[in-house]
Motif scaffolding. Structure first.
Motif, PDB file in Angstrom:
ATOM      1  N   LEU A  82      30.936  44.080  13.485  1.00  0.00           N
ATOM      2  CA  LEU A  82      30.443  44.905  12.382  1.00  0.00           C
ATOM      3  C   LEU A  82      30.136  46.318  12.851  1.00  0.00           C
ATOM      4  N   LEU A  83      29.485  46.430  13.993  1.00  0.00           N
ATOM      5  CA  LEU A  83      29.117  47.738  14.532  1.00  0.00           C
ATOM      6  C   LEU A  83      30.338  48.619  14.754  1.00  0.00           C
ATOM      7  N   SER A  84      31.366  48.070  15.361  1.00  0.00           N
ATOM      8  CA  SER A  84      32.501  48.899  15.775  1.00  0.00           C
ATOM      9  C   SER A  84      33.448  49.212  14.622  1.00  0.00           C
ATOM     10  N   TRP A  85      33.709  48.238  13.753  1.00  0.00           N
ATOM     11  CA  TRP A  85      34.765  48.396  12.746  1.00  0.00           C
ATOM     12  C   TRP A  85      34.360  47.938  11.345  1.00  0.00           C
ATOM     13  N   GLY A  86      33.736  46.782  11.253  1.00  0.00           N
ATOM     14  CA  GLY A  86      33.529  46.147   9.956  1.00  0.00           C
ATOM     15  C   GLY A  86      32.641  46.921   9.012  1.00  0.00           C
ATOM     16  N   ASN A  87      31.566  47.525   9.517  1.00  0.00           N
ATOM     17  CA  ASN A  87      30.651  48.224   8.617  1.00  0.00           C
ATOM     18  C   ASN A  87      31.284  49.478   8.016  1.00  0.00           C
ATOM     19  N   VAL A  88      32.080  50.190   8.796  1.00  0.00           N
ATOM     20  CA  VAL A  88      32.780  51.356   8.254  1.00  0.00           C
ATOM     21  C   VAL A  88      33.779  50.915   7.195  1.00  0.00           C
ATOM     22  N   GLN A  89      34.485  49.826   7.443  1.00  0.00           N
ATOM     23  CA  GLN A  89      35.418  49.311   6.436  1.00  0.00           C
ATOM     24  C   GLN A  89      34.686  48.938   5.147  1.00  0.00           C
ATOM     25  N   ARG A  90      33.517  48.333   5.287  1.00  0.00           N
ATOM     26  CA  ARG A  90      32.745  47.966   4.087  1.00  0.00           C
ATOM     27  C   ARG A  90      32.410  49.198   3.255  1.00  0.00           C
ATOM     28  N   VAL A  91      31.953  50.264   3.905  1.00  0.00           N
ATOM     29  CA  VAL A  91      31.564  51.467   3.177  1.00  0.00           C
ATOM     30  C   VAL A  91      32.783  52.145   2.555  1.00  0.00           C
ATOM     31  N   LEU A  92      33.899  52.205   3.290  1.00  0.00           N
ATOM     32  CA  LEU A  92      35.110  52.787   2.719  1.00  0.00           C
ATOM     33  C   LEU A  92      35.566  52.000   1.487  1.00  0.00           C
ATOM     34  N   ARG A  93      35.535  50.692   1.572  1.00  0.00           N
ATOM     35  CA  ARG A  93      35.929  49.865   0.437  1.00  0.00           C
ATOM     36  C   ARG A  93      34.940  50.015  -0.715  1.00  0.00           C
ATOM     37  N   GLY A  94      33.662  50.162  -0.390  1.00  0.00           N
ATOM     38  CA  GLY A  94      32.676  50.392  -1.441  1.00  0.00           C
ATOM     39  C   GLY A  94      32.932  51.687  -2.183  1.00  0.00           C
ATOM     40  N   GLY A  95      33.296  52.744  -1.452  1.00  0.00           N
ATOM     41  CA  GLY A  95      33.630  54.006  -2.094  1.00  0.00           C
ATOM     42  C   GLY A  95      34.863  53.889  -2.968  1.00  0.00           C
ATOM     43  N   ASP A  96      35.882  53.177  -2.484  1.00  0.00           N
ATOM     44  CA  ASP A  96      37.096  52.975  -3.278  1.00  0.00           C
ATOM     45  C   ASP A  96      36.800  52.187  -4.553  1.00  0.00           C
ATOM     46  N   PHE A  97      36.016  51.134  -4.428  1.00  0.00           N
ATOM     47  CA  PHE A  97      35.677  50.292  -5.576  1.00  0.00           C
ATOM     48  C   PHE A  97      34.901  51.096  -6.621  1.00  0.00           C
ATOM     49  N   THR A  98      33.906  51.854  -6.163  1.00  0.00           N
ATOM     50  CA  THR A  98      33.103  52.650  -7.082  1.00  0.00           C
ATOM     51  C   THR A  98      33.960  53.671  -7.816  1.00  0.00           C
ATOM     52  N   ALA A  99      34.898  54.305  -7.101  1.00  0.00           N
ATOM     53  CA  ALA A  99      35.762  55.313  -7.728  1.00  0.00           C
ATOM     54  C   ALA A  99      36.629  54.694  -8.817  1.00  0.00           C
ATOM     55  N   ARG A 100      37.215  53.544  -8.548  1.00  0.00           N
ATOM     56  CA  ARG A 100      38.057  52.898  -9.555  1.00  0.00           C
ATOM     57  C   ARG A 100      37.254  52.550 -10.800  1.00  0.00           C
ATOM     58  N   ALA A 101      36.036  52.048 -10.604  1.00  0.00           N
ATOM     59  CA  ALA A 101      35.200  51.693 -11.749  1.00  0.00           C
ATOM     60  C   ALA A 101      34.753  52.932 -12.518  1.00  0.00           C
ATOM     61  N   ALA A 102      34.366  53.988 -11.797  1.00  0.00           N
ATOM     62  CA  ALA A 102      33.869  55.198 -12.456  1.00  0.00           C
ATOM     63  C   ALA A 102      34.970  55.906 -13.233  1.00  0.00           C
ATOM     64  N   GLN A 103      36.186  55.891 -12.738  1.00  0.00           N
ATOM     65  CA  GLN A 103      37.288  56.576 -13.418  1.00  0.00           C
ATOM     66  C   GLN A 103      37.634  55.935 -14.759  1.00  0.00           C
ATOM     67  N   GLN A 104      37.243  54.675 -14.954  1.00  0.00           N
ATOM     68  CA  GLN A 104      37.502  54.005 -16.223  1.00  0.00           C
ATOM     69  C   GLN A 104      36.520  54.413 -17.314  1.00  0.00           C
ATOM     70  N   ARG A 105      35.397  54.978 -16.917  1.00  0.00           N
ATOM     71  CA  ARG A 105      34.376  55.298 -17.916  1.00  0.00           C
ATOM     72  C   ARG A 105      33.913  56.756 -17.885  1.00  0.00           C
ATOM     73  N   ARG A 106      34.464  57.568 -16.971  1.00  0.00           N
ATOM     74  CA  ARG A 106      33.965  58.934 -16.823  1.00  0.00           C
ATOM     75  C   ARG A 106      35.124  59.895 -16.625  1.00  0.00           C
ATOM     76  N   GLU A 107      35.177  60.939 -17.430  1.00  0.00           N
ATOM     77  CA  GLU A 107      36.176  61.990 -17.276  1.00  0.00           C
ATOM     78  C   GLU A 107      35.730  62.964 -16.180  1.00  0.00           C
ATOM     79  N   PRO A 108      36.661  63.748 -15.624  1.00  0.00           N
ATOM     80  CA  PRO A 108      36.263  64.763 -14.647  1.00  0.00           C
ATOM     81  C   PRO A 108      35.190  65.684 -15.210  1.00  0.00           C
ATOM     82  N   SER A 109      34.173  65.944 -14.428  1.00  0.00           N
ATOM     83  CA  SER A 109      33.058  66.761 -14.899  1.00  0.00           C
ATOM     84  C   SER A 109      33.445  68.221 -14.985  1.00  0.00           C
ATOM     85  N   THR A 110      33.023  68.882 -16.050  1.00  0.00           N
ATOM     86  CA  THR A 110      33.237  70.316 -16.227  1.00  0.00           C
ATOM     87  C   THR A 110      31.931  71.093 -16.083  1.00  0.00           C
ATOM     88  N   ALA A 111      30.907  70.459 -15.550  1.00  0.00           N
ATOM     89  CA  ALA A 111      29.596  71.094 -15.426  1.00  0.00           C
ATOM     90  C   ALA A 111      29.656  72.310 -14.498  1.00  0.00           C
TER      91      ALA A 111
END
Length: 380
Positions: free
Chosen positions: A344-373
């Protein structure tokens, strides 16, 4: 951590990603006078350094911070595949240290802001692409967790782009989107009006939401305590600390208090402990002390490694360059770290966070348009 992350199970995922492959017995697949394959990793009689090499062969290092791009700007000529003594990092030493992936920093010298910061960051991105294309046998760009694993399986070292400084946005979400298209995957939230000692402003919170939608991870190393707490509350994706150790052991501004480490653990973020004498101490044992502490306070799934090589900092004894990771793993084995925790220290934890970012992006893109703020609209 936000509700979206409740669906992620890091331990199971790591097991799915990386089936353990033990190094064979040096003289062949079986040792003399035995009928079973030789398991060097689990052999208590094996030297810790030999066991460390075997573990890292199966679970290579994902290095959280490399200052190589800026260091290469000052070299008239270099060859990272042949070897380059002018820097701490090259392909032979990365292979010797069992590094499978590393984040290339796009940070700039202090004092650059506005259009100058945006332009200099674009130049850094161009340099990284040029360097990777010039070293195809050793390096390959990656943007997602899946691509990182694919690059590793092809026998190359994955290069991920970031962190970049928040000044690179020029206070524009459109520039954030453009940098993402060019490959940026990590942004440090400090040094700007909307992420300062006072914490995140309304525009700063909107930046974090747009980063979540794009799949750009927030780096909070060096951010104020107020910014850290607010980013942990706002972000639906895991956050990173690309260069932070334990403030209890060494009172450095970028290191984290036990209270913040516990909050990082509760949010399933990732504290990447730097291998620098300034932040962790002068010896490999000092670095191991910080890893022990973060492991205990934040949890086994929230600690990783940050070489911080070529960033202009001194390194502890026996950790002078990117080839030295086995020395650190050997010290942790001596302290009783288990093979799953080291994986986990060397490889697994970084993979978890990268996958978490990918998962969150896919979910957010279904309900949120690009921000124009605009910053003027939200912060006045």
């Amino acid at each position: 951590m936000a509700d979206l992350q409740d669906q992620l199970h890091a331990t199971t995922e790591v097991g799915e990603l990386d089936d353990l492959v033990h190094a064979p017995f040096p003289g062949g697949p079986f040792p003399p006078d035995t009928a079973e394959p030789y398991d060097l990793v689990s052999d208590p009689a094996a030297a810790p350094l030999d066991r460390a090499h075997a573990i890292l062969a199966a679970h290579p290092v994902a290095d959280g911070y490399s200052g190589l791009p800026w260091a290469l700007r000052h070299l008239p000529w270099f060859d990272l595949e042949l070897g380059e003594s002018s820097v701490d990092t090259d392909v032979p030493r990365l292979r010797e240290g069992h590094v499978g992936a590393l984040f290339w920093s796009l940070h700039l010298p202090e004092g650059l802001a506005g259009d100058r910061a945006v332009g200099a960051t674009l130049e850094q991105l161009d340099l990284v692409n040029t360097v990777v294309r010039a070293h195809p046998e050793g390096l390959r760009l990656a943007h997602t967790a899946g691509e990182t694993t694919d690059v590793r399986n092809c026998g190359r070292i994955a290069v991920l782009l970031g962190p970049a400084g928040a000044a690179a946005l020029g206070d524009s979400l459109g520039i954030l989107r453009s940098l993402h298209v060019l490959g940026l995957r990590v942004l440090t939230l400090s040094g700007v009006s909307w992420a300062s000692g006072a914490g995140l402003t309304r525009f700063g919170e909107e930046v974090v939401r747009e980063m979540n939608r794009l799949g750009v991870l927030a780096d909070l190393s060096g951010a104020s305590d107020g910014t850290i707490r607010r980013a942990l509350a706002v972000s639906k994706a895991p956050v990173l600390f690309t260069r932070s150790a334990a403030r209890t052991l060494r009172p450095h501004p970028a290191n984290l208090s036990d209270e913040l480490l516990a909050a990082v653990g509760a949010a399933k973020g990732l504290c990447m402990v730097p291998l620098t004498a300034e932040q962790t101490g002068p010896s490999v044992r000092d670095v191991a002390d910080h890893l022990d502490h973060v492991h205990e306070v934040a949890g086994r799934e929230c600690v990783a490694l940050s070489g911080t090589y070529d960033a202009g900092t001194a390194h502890p004894q026996d950790l002078a360059d990117a080839s030295c990771y086995p020395n650190l793993i050997a010290e942790l084995l001596h302290r009783g770290w288990s093979e799953p925790d080291l994986a986990l220290l060397s490889w697994g934890n970084v993979q978890r966070v990268l996958r978490g970012g990918d998962f969150t992006a896919r979910a957010a893109q279904q309900r949120r348009e690009p921000s124009t703020a605009k910053i003027a609209e939200l912060d006045g």
